[in-house]
Design an enzyme around this catalytic site. Structure first.
Site, mmCIF file in Angstrom:
data_model
loop_
_atom_site.group_PDB
_atom_site.id
_atom_site.type_symbol
_atom_site.label_atom_id
_atom_site.label_comp_id
_atom_site.label_asym_id
_atom_site.label_seq_id
_atom_site.Cartn_x
_atom_site.Cartn_y
_atom_site.Cartn_z
ATOM 1 N N GLN A 90 0.813 -1.217 0.000
ATOM 2 C CA GLN A 90 0.000 0.000 0.000
ATOM 3 C C GLN A 90 0.848 1.270 0.000
ATOM 4 O O GLN A 90 0.303 2.376 0.005
ATOM 5 C CB GLN A 90 -0.924 -0.012 1.212
ATOM 6 C CG GLN A 90 -1.908 -1.168 1.213
ATOM 7 C CD GLN A 90 -2.634 -1.329 2.541
ATOM 8 O OE1 GLN A 90 -2.522 -0.500 3.441
ATOM 9 N NE2 GLN A 90 -3.386 -2.411 2.673
ATOM 10 N N HIS A 154 -0.695 -0.267 5.532
ATOM 11 C CA HIS A 154 -1.095 0.794 6.460
ATOM 12 C C HIS A 154 -0.083 1.935 6.567
ATOM 13 O O HIS A 154 0.435 2.252 7.627
ATOM 14 C CB HIS A 154 -1.383 0.198 7.842
ATOM 15 C CG HIS A 154 -2.430 -0.869 7.819
ATOM 16 N ND1 HIS A 154 -2.774 -1.608 8.923
ATOM 17 C CD2 HIS A 154 -3.205 -1.341 6.805
ATOM 18 C CE1 HIS A 154 -3.719 -2.483 8.604
ATOM 19 N NE2 HIS A 154 -3.993 -2.331 7.307
ATOM 20 N N TYR A 258 -8.763 6.963 19.728
ATOM 21 C CA TYR A 258 -9.869 6.376 18.965
ATOM 22 C C TYR A 258 -9.965 4.855 19.113
ATOM 23 O O TYR A 258 -10.797 4.228 18.463
ATOM 24 C CB TYR A 258 -9.782 6.812 17.500
ATOM 25 C CG TYR A 258 -10.095 8.281 17.367
ATOM 26 C CD1 TYR A 258 -11.388 8.741 17.170
ATOM 27 C CD2 TYR A 258 -9.091 9.237 17.536
ATOM 28 C CE1 TYR A 258 -11.687 10.092 17.120
ATOM 29 C CE2 TYR A 258 -9.380 10.590 17.481
ATOM 30 C CZ TYR A 258 -10.675 11.011 17.275
ATOM 31 O OH TYR A 258 -10.964 12.352 17.247
#
Length: 373
Positions: A90, A154, A258
């Site tokens: 990625q 990621h 989060y």
């Protein structure tokens, strides 16, 4: 009495989770009659990751493999002197954004996977530069995440400015799920905030924490690949990939955790669980989550008057299901979902252009414009 209190608290948590699950169970609408067409304006792109517009209306487009394209009057020109990227999985050449005062200072901001550093592999880097005679000049390093790793997943990464001129960018947790996101002394799984010259704002949340990465603004993130400024409130919104299920929409708030991977609405790709909780004190709940995952990439708010029924709502690209999702909002609450540009392909980015049209970047194809009928 103590047992009763514990039972009531447990029931409260379960009820809260059940309510949130119900809130997120918003059916997606498929329009039978489209009020728009899609027109391909840039052909033959492999993986168009980032896109932005120069003041003259021409486009800058990043190709993940490492090329930066200037598209003007139907012609593609490859920009010279682009830094070498770590093109793995990625990772590669990622997002691109102009300074809010670009017309005065000429600064362009780019994130990409870089192999610079002592370790093998790569990690996400942020630079700023200028464009002159189809070449990047005045290149300055603003941030380089460490350590490098040969893992291919990621990297993030999106870039956005807020109304005060602060620069936000995201870096994914680089596949190191159980270490990076919850540790503020390590890069990865974070949203970062800098001044536009790369210095650390004095009021960043962890500037006085020993050994903390001072640029961190939020943590406990997985892999944010969407970021946009709300046109009314000025808040920075993000979305991030969950594992199997649990993609999230979040509003960026200073110093907030989060939750990844302590809390999640998803499971491992194999179907096994890695956490049995979806909420915990001190960890922020998403304003919306997707189960199953849509693999979100790219996002923007609909502005202007070309799409009056969509104005103020949120656009999110779906890599997995080959469409753009219109996430309908009432304030910060998701009240509806609608598929647009169905079956267009793997959507890598979606943005509003300065001319008020929606533009969609699709892997293996190019850039499309959404034209109202």
């Amino acid at each position: 009495m103590k047992k009763l209190i514990i039972l009531l608290l447990s029931f409260s948590v379960i009820t809260s989770c059940a309510q949130r699950k119900k809130e997120n169970d918003v059916a997606i609408k498929t329009s039978e009659k489209r009020g728009y067409t899609t027109e391909k304006i840039v052909n033959n792109l492999n993986n168009p990751w980032g896109m932005t517009w120069l003041p003259n209306g021409s486009m800058l487009i990043t190709e993940k493999a490492g090329s930066l394209i200037h598209f003007s009057n139907g012609t593609k020109t490859e920009i010279k002197n682009v830094p070498e990227v770590y093109n793995r999985g990625q990772g590669g050449l990622l997002d691109i954004e102009l300074h809010p005062n670009y017309s005065e200072n000429g600064w362009i901001y780019i994130t990409y996977a870089s192999s610079e550093g002592d370790e093998e592999g790569g990690n996400t880097k942020l630079i700023r530069c200028k464009l002159k005679n189809d070449s990047l000049t005045s290149i300055e390093e603003l941030y380089k995440a460490t350590p490098n790793t040969s893992r291919g997943q990621h990297f993030g990464s999106r870039i956005e400015f807020d109304n005060e001129g602060y620069l936000y960018f995201s870096i994914g947790e680089r596949g190191n799920r159980d270490v990076n996101p919850q540790d503020i002394t390590r890069d990865g799984g974070k949203i970062y905030r800098l001044n536009d010259d790369g210095t650390i704002p004095n009021d960043n949340p962890f500037v006085n924490e020993k050994n903390a990465k001072k640029a961190i603004f939020t943590y406990g993130n997985r892999n944010p690949q969407g970021m946009a400024k709300h046109p009314t409130t000025g808040q920075i919104w993000t979305h991030e990939h969950g594992p199997k299920g649990g993609d999230e929409i979040n509003i960026v708030r200073k110093g907030v955790n989060y939750g990844w991977p302590v809390i999640s609405y998803g499971v491992n790709y194999s179907g096994t669980t890695f956490t049995d909780i979806t909420s915990k004190p001190g960890m922020e709940q998403p304003i919306y989550y997707w189960v199953p995952s849509i693999a979100p990439c790219g996002m923007d708010f609909v502005t202007g008057d070309r799409y009056p029924d969509w104005k103020g709502h949120l656009l999110v690209g779906s890599l997995k299901f080959n469409y753009v999702e219109l996430v309908k909002l009432n304030g910060n609450e998701v009240v509806g979902r609608e598929k647009i540009a169905q079956d267009i392909g793997r959507v890598r980015n979606v943005k509003m252009g300065p001319n008020g049209y929606i533009y969609i970047a699709v892997e293996g194809q190019g850039i499309f414009k959404v034209v109202p009928k």
